[in-house]
Design a protein around this motif. Structure first.
Motif, PDB file in Angstrom:
ATOM      1  N   ASP A  93      31.155  18.956  13.162  1.00  0.00           N
ATOM      2  CA  ASP A  93      31.373  18.888  14.479  1.00  0.00           C
ATOM      3  C   ASP A  93      31.461  17.873  15.668  1.00  0.00           C
ATOM      4  N   GLU A  94      30.480  16.674  15.163  1.00  0.00           N
ATOM      5  CA  GLU A  94      30.025  15.843  14.993  1.00  0.00           C
ATOM      6  C   GLU A  94      30.987  14.540  15.245  1.00  0.00           C
ATOM      7  N   LEU A 128      35.775  19.176  18.235  1.00  0.00           N
ATOM      8  CA  LEU A 128      34.065  18.629  18.501  1.00  0.00           C
ATOM      9  C   LEU A 128      33.526  19.304  19.300  1.00  0.00           C
ATOM     10  N   ARG A 129      31.741  19.442  18.671  1.00  0.00           N
ATOM     11  CA  ARG A 129      31.248  19.908  19.675  1.00  0.00           C
ATOM     12  C   ARG A 129      30.796  18.756  20.705  1.00  0.00           C
ATOM     13  N   ARG A 130      30.350  17.244  19.369  1.00  0.00           N
ATOM     14  CA  ARG A 130      29.597  16.234  20.554  1.00  0.00           C
ATOM     15  C   ARG A 130      30.170  14.642  19.861  1.00  0.00           C
ATOM     16  N   VAL A 175      26.270  10.005  24.694  1.00  0.00           N
ATOM     17  CA  VAL A 175      26.393  11.626  23.600  1.00  0.00           C
ATOM     18  C   VAL A 175      27.145  12.178  25.056  1.00  0.00           C
ATOM     19  N   ASP A 177      28.978  16.131  25.238  1.00  0.00           N
ATOM     20  CA  ASP A 177      28.701  17.533  24.403  1.00  0.00           C
ATOM     21  C   ASP A 177      30.466  17.940  25.324  1.00  0.00           C
TER      22      ASP A 177
END
Length: 194
Positions: A93-94, A128-130, A175, A177
């Protein structure tokens, strides 16, 4: 042309086996390669036998992700590539955001435009989370792109790569999120509606 995505000014498409010349040209500019290899260019044989085949393999290995040939919509000119790709051993998920543009395309907002589109796609369509991006600490242009697309500095690290000019300052990781992106998107939508 196998179009993956379009923006206001850009067309992103999957690379094909007939594209080595585009990558050879891109990677043959020492200024383009300065913060990657210290300015050493990528030999044609490496593009043909390793770089391009790996890019094409990634489309199957990571469906919906990859490095995408980026062209201007107005005249179809190849300006480089924009990438959204999970790490090989990383969390599913990244994904990593990346871009490499020909020098004539620098400073025109293309990296920001392509990156924003991939970020929106990654969070909206791929769940995606990040999303993260990395560059040399001294690469101010790339860091500005990351900041303009809403990413925040996370940390500096010192990988065991062969030293090139500026590597003594390390690499930086930025990054974004999903929750941060969502908040920023909602603020943007409210602003556009008012």
């Amino acid at each position: 042309m196998d179009i993956f995505m379009e923006t206001d000014r850009l067309v992103l498409r999957r690379f094909t086996r007939s594209d080595p010349e585009l990558l050879v040209e891109l990677d043959s500019d020492p200024e383009v390669m300065r913060h990657l290899t210290g300015g050493r260019t990528t030999p044609r044989i490496r593009v043909e036998t390793a770089v391009l085949p790996a890019m094409i393999r990634d489309y199957t290995r990571y469906p919906g992700f990859g490095a995408f040939a980026t062209h201007t919509k107005a005249d179809g000119e190849f300006i480089g590539w924009c990438m959204l790709l999970p790490e090989f051993d990383g969390s599913k998920d990244e994904a990593e955001l990346g871009y490499r543009l020909r020098k004539p395309a620098w400073g025109k907002g293309y990296a920001v435009e392509g990156s924003r589109a991939l970020i929106d796609y990654g969070f909206t369509d791929r769940g995606l989370r990040r999303i993260f991006a990395e560059t040399m600490a001294v690469n101010g242009q790339s860091r500005r792109v990351m900041e303009k697309v809403g990413m925040r500095y996370e940390y500096t690290y010192f990988p065991p790569f062969a030293p090139i000019e500026g590597s003594e300052h390390g690499e930086v990781r930025y990054v974004l999120d999903h929750a941060e992106w969502l908040t920023a998107s909602q603020r943007k939508n409210l602003h556009e509606q008012s």
